[in-house]
Design an enzyme around this catalytic site. Structure first.
Site, PDB file in Angstrom:
ATOM      1  N   LYS A  31       4.370  -5.751 -11.140  1.00 11.80           N
ATOM      2  CA  LYS A  31       5.819  -5.896 -11.327  1.00 11.80           C
ATOM      3  C   LYS A  31       6.240  -7.364 -11.201  1.00 11.80           C
ATOM      4  CE  LYS A  31       6.996  -3.298  -7.853  1.00 11.80           C
ATOM      5  NZ  LYS A  31       5.749  -2.945  -7.168  1.00 11.80           N
ATOM      6  N   ARG A 106      13.906   0.790  -2.579  1.00  7.84           N
ATOM      7  CA  ARG A 106      12.699   1.525  -2.216  1.00  7.84           C
ATOM      8  C   ARG A 106      13.030   2.832  -1.515  1.00  7.84           C
ATOM      9  NH1 ARG A 106       9.176  -3.348  -1.993  1.00  7.84           N
ATOM     10  NH2 ARG A 106       7.160  -2.966  -1.129  1.00  7.84           N
ATOM     11  N   ARG A 145      -6.841  -9.257  -4.024  1.00 10.85           N
ATOM     12  CA  ARG A 145      -6.056 -10.427  -4.443  1.00 10.85           C
ATOM     13  C   ARG A 145      -6.215 -11.609  -3.479  1.00 10.85           C
ATOM     14  NH1 ARG A 145       0.022  -8.913  -5.761  1.00 10.85           N
ATOM     15  NH2 ARG A 145      -0.110  -7.980  -3.687  1.00 10.85           N
ATOM     16  N   ARG A 192      -2.420 -12.712   1.161  1.00 14.99           N
ATOM     17  CA  ARG A 192      -1.182 -12.324   1.827  1.00 14.99           C
ATOM     18  C   ARG A 192      -1.561 -11.515   3.063  1.00 14.99           C
ATOM     19  NH1 ARG A 192       2.746  -9.693  -2.618  1.00 14.99           N
ATOM     20  NH2 ARG A 192       2.750  -8.099  -1.018  1.00 14.99           N
ATOM     21  N   ARG A 204       1.299   1.051   2.611  1.00 14.34           N
ATOM     22  CA  ARG A 204       2.297   0.726   1.581  1.00 14.34           C
ATOM     23  C   ARG A 204       2.234   1.730   0.435  1.00 14.34           C
ATOM     24  NH1 ARG A 204       0.226  -5.068   1.015  1.00 14.34           N
ATOM     25  NH2 ARG A 204       1.431  -5.307  -0.878  1.00 14.34           N
TER      26      ARG A 204
END
Ligand code: AMP
Length: 249
Positions: A31, A106, A145, A192, A204
């Site tokens: 996104k 959310r 990532r 992150r 998550r």
């Protein structure tokens, strides 16, 4: 045809409706990347609540510290705080012609608040774009990532690891799961904090399924939802988005 409809969707400076879009999807669905592309194409800001919260990292006040701890655990920040951050951001002049909302709303309470906020300004949501991605791929996109310390380039150990040295390093007493260590040309890459912890990623994904996924049904009832296959390449997802936004007008 696409040209015409696009022209009608581009926010005008003559007081037409703003282009308020929601990008919705599990973490790792891409996104953020697409929001950045749309933002430059349509000249409206990319508003990511995750980015806004991360930007508070440098602040040392107790609220900022509490937010960082909540994020690192993969939990959602409370609705009141989140809505307040969004109110502040959408009240900036650059968001008067619309915004691409990424990672917000959310929860149903956030969705309700947003609808009321836009209605107060004579605006409304124009489209909700659902980035569809299987959850295992979503996990690997987040867990794998890594990026340059200055964020100029990012990699993924599963999908985009050319030139990358990476390994899992055991905890000295094997008291914790192994840590992913990655570098390029001797430069240590960073992750992150909420991606570095597999449990937090799963958390998550769970909160997406439990709290965010029900929003899709809500927006479907309003005929606002458009689905994009987020497993496609960045360019193909982008092309699909252009088509959706064009047809939307
Ligand atoms: P993201 O970058 O969108 O994955 O967001 C990172 C973290 O920021 C999330 O795991 C939450 O802790 C927090 N966060 C971001 N957006 C929201 C939101 N709309 N509501 C509650 N918490 C959020």
């Amino acid at each position: 045809m696409a040209g015409n409809s696009l022209a009608r969707l581009i926010p005008s400076k003559r007081g037409k409706m703003g282009l308020y879009l929601i990008l919705i999807g599990v973490q790792g669905a891409g996104k953020g990347e697409q929001a950045r592309i749309l933002s430059s194409e349509y000249g409206i800001p990319h508003v990511s609540t995750g980015d806004l919260f991360r930007a508070m990292k440098t602040r040392a006040d107790p609220l900022a510290q509490q937010l960082q701890a909540t994020m690192a655990a993969g939990k959602l920040i409370d609705d009141v705080t989140t809505n307040e951050v969004v109110r502040e951001r959408l009240s900036q002049p650059d968001a008067a012609g619309g915004a691409i909302l990424d990672g917000y709303p959310r929860t149903p309470a956030q969705a309700e608040w947003l609808a009321a906020f836009l209605a107060e300004r004579g605006e409304r949501l124009r489209a909700v774009i659902l980035f569809e991605l299987d959850l295992f791929t979503a996990f690997k996109r987040a867990f794998g990532r890594v990026s340059m310390p200055d964020d100029t380039k990012s990699y993924n150990i599963y999908y985009n690891s050319e030139g990358l040295n990476w390994t899992f390093e055991d905890h000295p007493e094997q008291a914790y799961p192994p840590r992913l260590v990655a570098s390029v040309n001797g430069v240590a890459l960073k992750r992150r904090p909420d991606d570095a912890n597999a449990h937090a990623i799963i958390k998550r994904i769970d909160s997406f399924l439990e709290q965010t996924a029900p929003l899709i049904a809500h927006y479907q009832q309003h005929g606002l939802v458009h689905v994009v296959d987020a497993a496609q390449s960045i360019a193909d997802v982008s092309a699909s988005l252009r088509q959706i936004i064009g047809v939307q007008a």
